[in-house]
Design a protein around this motif. Structure first.
Motif, PDB file in Angstrom:
ATOM      1  N   LEU A   1     -11.625 -14.721  22.322  1.00  0.00           N
ATOM      2  CA  LEU A   1     -12.791 -14.810  22.479  1.00  0.00           C
ATOM      3  C   LEU A   1     -13.823 -15.312  21.020  1.00  0.00           C
ATOM      4  O   LEU A   1     -13.196 -15.091  20.075  1.00  0.00           O
ATOM      5  CB  LEU A   1     -13.854 -13.662  23.213  1.00  0.00           C
ATOM      6  N   PRO A   2     -15.077 -15.986  21.253  1.00  0.00           N
ATOM      7  CA  PRO A   2     -15.740 -16.527  20.095  1.00  0.00           C
ATOM      8  C   PRO A   2     -15.934 -15.257  18.758  1.00  0.00           C
ATOM      9  O   PRO A   2     -15.776 -15.662  17.827  1.00  0.00           O
ATOM     10  CB  PRO A   2     -17.118 -16.856  20.494  1.00  0.00           C
ATOM     11  N   HIS A   3     -16.094 -14.033  19.420  1.00  0.00           N
ATOM     12  CA  HIS A   3     -16.216 -12.860  18.471  1.00  0.00           C
ATOM     13  C   HIS A   3     -14.803 -12.415  17.779  1.00  0.00           C
ATOM     14  O   HIS A   3     -14.880 -11.493  17.247  1.00  0.00           O
ATOM     15  CB  HIS A   3     -17.217 -11.948  18.867  1.00  0.00           C
ATOM     16  N   GLU A   4     -13.922 -12.667  18.447  1.00  0.00           N
ATOM     17  CA  GLU A   4     -12.310 -12.355  17.829  1.00  0.00           C
ATOM     18  C   GLU A   4     -11.997 -13.163  17.181  1.00  0.00           C
ATOM     19  O   GLU A   4     -12.243 -14.216  16.765  1.00  0.00           O
ATOM     20  CB  GLU A   4     -11.582 -12.142  18.980  1.00  0.00           C
ATOM     21  N   ASP A   5     -10.685 -12.555  16.499  1.00  0.00           N
ATOM     22  CA  ASP A   5     -10.008 -13.304  15.250  1.00  0.00           C
ATOM     23  C   ASP A   5      -9.369 -14.536  15.978  1.00  0.00           C
ATOM     24  O   ASP A   5      -8.718 -14.432  16.961  1.00  0.00           O
ATOM     25  CB  ASP A   5      -8.776 -12.514  14.971  1.00  0.00           C
ATOM     26  N   GLN A   6      -9.765 -15.742  15.569  1.00  0.00           N
ATOM     27  CA  GLN A   6      -9.401 -17.074  16.256  1.00  0.00           C
ATOM     28  C   GLN A   6      -8.117 -17.481  15.838  1.00  0.00           C
ATOM     29  O   GLN A   6      -7.623 -18.272  16.529  1.00  0.00           O
ATOM     30  CB  GLN A   6     -10.147 -18.143  15.650  1.00  0.00           C
ATOM     31  N   SER A   7      -7.198 -16.570  15.153  1.00  0.00           N
ATOM     32  CA  SER A   7      -5.796 -16.967  15.028  1.00  0.00           C
ATOM     33  C   SER A   7      -4.945 -16.190  16.017  1.00  0.00           C
ATOM     34  O   SER A   7      -3.870 -16.209  15.857  1.00  0.00           O
ATOM     35  CB  SER A   7      -5.529 -16.293  13.612  1.00  0.00           C
ATOM     36  N   SER A   8      -5.600 -15.200  17.007  1.00  0.00           N
ATOM     37  CA  SER A   8      -4.719 -14.706  17.777  1.00  0.00           C
ATOM     38  C   SER A   8      -4.873 -14.781  19.116  1.00  0.00           C
ATOM     39  O   SER A   8      -5.929 -15.603  19.431  1.00  0.00           O
ATOM     40  CB  SER A   8      -5.204 -12.989  17.694  1.00  0.00           C
ATOM     41  N   ILE A   9      -3.760 -14.786  19.881  1.00  0.00           N
ATOM     42  CA  ILE A   9      -3.863 -14.852  21.413  1.00  0.00           C
ATOM     43  C   ILE A   9      -3.346 -13.745  22.094  1.00  0.00           C
ATOM     44  O   ILE A   9      -2.618 -12.943  21.424  1.00  0.00           O
ATOM     45  CB  ILE A   9      -2.930 -16.216  21.962  1.00  0.00           C
ATOM     46  N   VAL A  10      -3.980 -13.675  23.303  1.00  0.00           N
ATOM     47  CA  VAL A  10      -3.381 -12.372  23.982  1.00  0.00           C
ATOM     48  C   VAL A  10      -2.746 -12.757  25.394  1.00  0.00           C
ATOM     49  O   VAL A  10      -3.067 -14.013  25.768  1.00  0.00           O
ATOM     50  CB  VAL A  10      -4.595 -11.662  24.288  1.00  0.00           C
ATOM     51  N   GLY A  11      -2.146 -11.738  26.000  1.00  0.00           N
ATOM     52  CA  GLY A  11      -1.803 -12.032  27.394  1.00  0.00           C
ATOM     53  C   GLY A  11      -2.391 -11.404  28.466  1.00  0.00           C
ATOM     54  O   GLY A  11      -3.568 -11.192  28.175  1.00  0.00           O
TER      55      GLY A  11
ATOM     56  N   THR B   1       7.371  -7.546  26.918  1.00  0.00           N
ATOM     57  CA  THR B   1       7.168  -8.950  26.198  1.00  0.00           C
ATOM     58  C   THR B   1       5.958  -8.940  25.806  1.00  0.00           C
ATOM     59  O   THR B   1       4.853  -9.062  26.008  1.00  0.00           O
ATOM     60  CB  THR B   1       7.452 -10.076  27.214  1.00  0.00           C
ATOM     61  N   PRO B   2       5.833  -9.283  24.155  1.00  0.00           N
ATOM     62  CA  PRO B   2       4.533  -9.509  23.498  1.00  0.00           C
ATOM     63  C   PRO B   2       4.128 -10.871  23.585  1.00  0.00           C
ATOM     64  O   PRO B   2       4.631 -11.997  24.080  1.00  0.00           O
ATOM     65  CB  PRO B   2       4.987  -8.956  22.100  1.00  0.00           C
ATOM     66  N   VAL B   3       2.675 -10.848  23.510  1.00  0.00           N
ATOM     67  CA  VAL B   3       2.083 -12.344  23.317  1.00  0.00           C
ATOM     68  C   VAL B   3       1.351 -12.490  21.976  1.00  0.00           C
ATOM     69  O   VAL B   3       0.450 -11.678  21.711  1.00  0.00           O
ATOM     70  CB  VAL B   3       1.108 -12.525  24.648  1.00  0.00           C
ATOM     71  N   PRO B   4       1.559 -13.349  21.259  1.00  0.00           N
ATOM     72  CA  PRO B   4       2.878 -14.354  21.436  1.00  0.00           C
ATOM     73  C   PRO B   4       4.207 -13.592  20.992  1.00  0.00           C
ATOM     74  O   PRO B   4       4.270 -12.325  20.724  1.00  0.00           O
ATOM     75  CB  PRO B   4       2.442 -15.607  20.235  1.00  0.00           C
ATOM     76  N   GLY B   5       5.170 -14.530  20.960  1.00  0.00           N
ATOM     77  CA  GLY B   5       6.613 -14.111  20.554  1.00  0.00           C
ATOM     78  C   GLY B   5       7.561 -13.517  21.948  1.00  0.00           C
ATOM     79  O   GLY B   5       8.465 -12.947  21.358  1.00  0.00           O
TER      80      GLY B   5
END
Length: 385
Positions: free
Chosen positions: A264-274, A289-293
């Motif tokens: 989201l805009p207020h979150e760390d832009q380098s991270s993605i979530v599942g 299983t983690p996201v990413p990886g």
């Protein structure tokens, strides 16, 4: 200073040790998708080298059709091309402008269908709005459908069989490979498939049913507090960020998170979530299983593996000419599988003929039942009269 050991103190130490082992046993397994992917790709690379040392044939080749300049799509294609290069698979990118028409894309697909130097065709989704993915994908020659997506869009007449060496959709195949790698038998397990989509949920649910699992299909609109509470295995593929919470799951659940959402805009832009809330679910899961990886890297390796399988089938005549004594057990099993595939393809064609009304109605039902058994278990020798 010496401690006097009594029955009481001895029992105390045994309890401490027991609790220590219990805590250790409850530590969840965090799936290392990058390692699994690396192992698969290494085997694929060795497989290509093994065949090309014996047979004078070209390298496998994957053609990728990309329409538009969506950053995610460009990134995904780049990852797939790097994986191809790593194992000795050629890749050809056909990058088209956003304004490309459906007719133009279909023409490119038809041209690729005719090319003998192309083993597999991949359409990078999503397409722009003016292009129907269903129509385009179903124009791909079935033997070159590396993503296995045609099987999703066609009417599901048969229980999916993940042991027939066909190109299954890569993401469901990735989930299965993760389960197999960790020796998880789904037979008799309560499996909740969260997400009913054609790319993941529907085909994976069918395959798990074929493996003997008790599968419940639900989606993001379901009451998850009820739907998930008894799940032994949860596979989530909704694309809704942090939809699944730890309190909705029982202790020891196996969680395969297929979702992938941008921050989201207020979150760390380098991270993605599942789809799952990692912080709470990790406290309940026995495997996660983690996201990413997690699922993502394995999916790419399944794609490359599909390319090589199609390359082998396309060159089965040449490969079959290799002297028996020069072929190791793994190669021999692959050759036997290709021969079986040719039989299954013939049976599948007859099923299509039945659906098109070529055979009389009074014998169609009888033959289709026999054909279903063959596709479900090609190893059985069932005569079609």
């Amino acid at each position: 200073m010496f401690m006097k050991f009594t029955v009481k103190t001895t029992q105390h130490f045994l309890n401490v040790i027991k609790r220590s082992f219990s805590v250790q046993a409850e530590q969840p397994i965090l799936v290392n998708g990058n390692k699994i992917s690396k192992d698969v790709l290494q085997k694929v690379k060795e497989r290509i080298l093994s065949i090309r040392e014996r047979v004078n044939i070209r390298e496998p080749k994957l053609a990728i059709i990309l329409v538009g300049n969506a950053a995610d799509s460009i990134s995904y294609v780049s990852v797939k091309q790097r994986a191809c290069k790593r194992v000795g698979v050629q890749s050809e990118l056909i990058h088209l402008p956003e304004t490309t028409t459906q007719k133009e894309v279909i023409q490119i697909v038809e041209d690729l269908n005719k090319r003998e130097d192309v083993d597999s065709i991949l359409t990078q989704l999503p397409f722009p709005a003016q292009i129907s993915k269903t129509i385009v994908i179903n124009q791909i020659e079935p033997s070159k459908d590396v993503d296995g997506l045609q099987r999703c869009f066609l009417t599901q007449q048969l229980i999916w069989d993940d042991h027939n060496n066909r190109a299954l959709p890569c993401t469901p195949q990735s989930c299965l490979h993760i389960l197999d790698t960790h020796k998880i038998d789904v037979k008799g397990k309560q499996v909740v498939m969260l997400g009913k989509g054609l790319l993941v949920g529907s085909p994976l649910g069918a395959i798990l049913l074929g493996r003997g699992a008790i599968v419940s299909m639900c989606d993001k609109k379901s009451d998850l507090s009820i739907a998930l509470k008894d799940a032994d295995i949860l596979v989530s593929a909704t694309g809704v960020r942090k939809l699944v919470k730890g309190e909705q799951l029982k202790k020891g659940v196996i969680v395969i998170d297929v979702g992938c959402s941008r921050p989201l805009p207020h979150e760390d832009q380098s991270s993605i979530v599942g789809d799952v809330e990692f912080e709470s679910v990790i406290l309940k899961a026995s495997l996660l299983t983690p996201v990413p990886g997690g699922v993502g890297p394995v999916t790419v390796s399944m794609l490359i593996q599909n390319v090589v399988k199609q390359w082998e089938r396309n060159n089965s005549v040449l490969i079959s000419q290799v002297k028996f004594e020069d072929v190791n057990q793994q190669d021999r099993e692959s050759l036997d599988s290709m021969e079986k595939e040719q039989q299954v393809d013939s049976h599948q064609k007859q099923i299509n003929d039945i659906n098109e009304g070529i055979y009389k109605e009074e014998i169609a039902d009888q033959q289709q039942e026999k054909l279903k058994k063959i596709i479900q278990n090609p190893k059985k020798d069932i005569l079609i009269q």
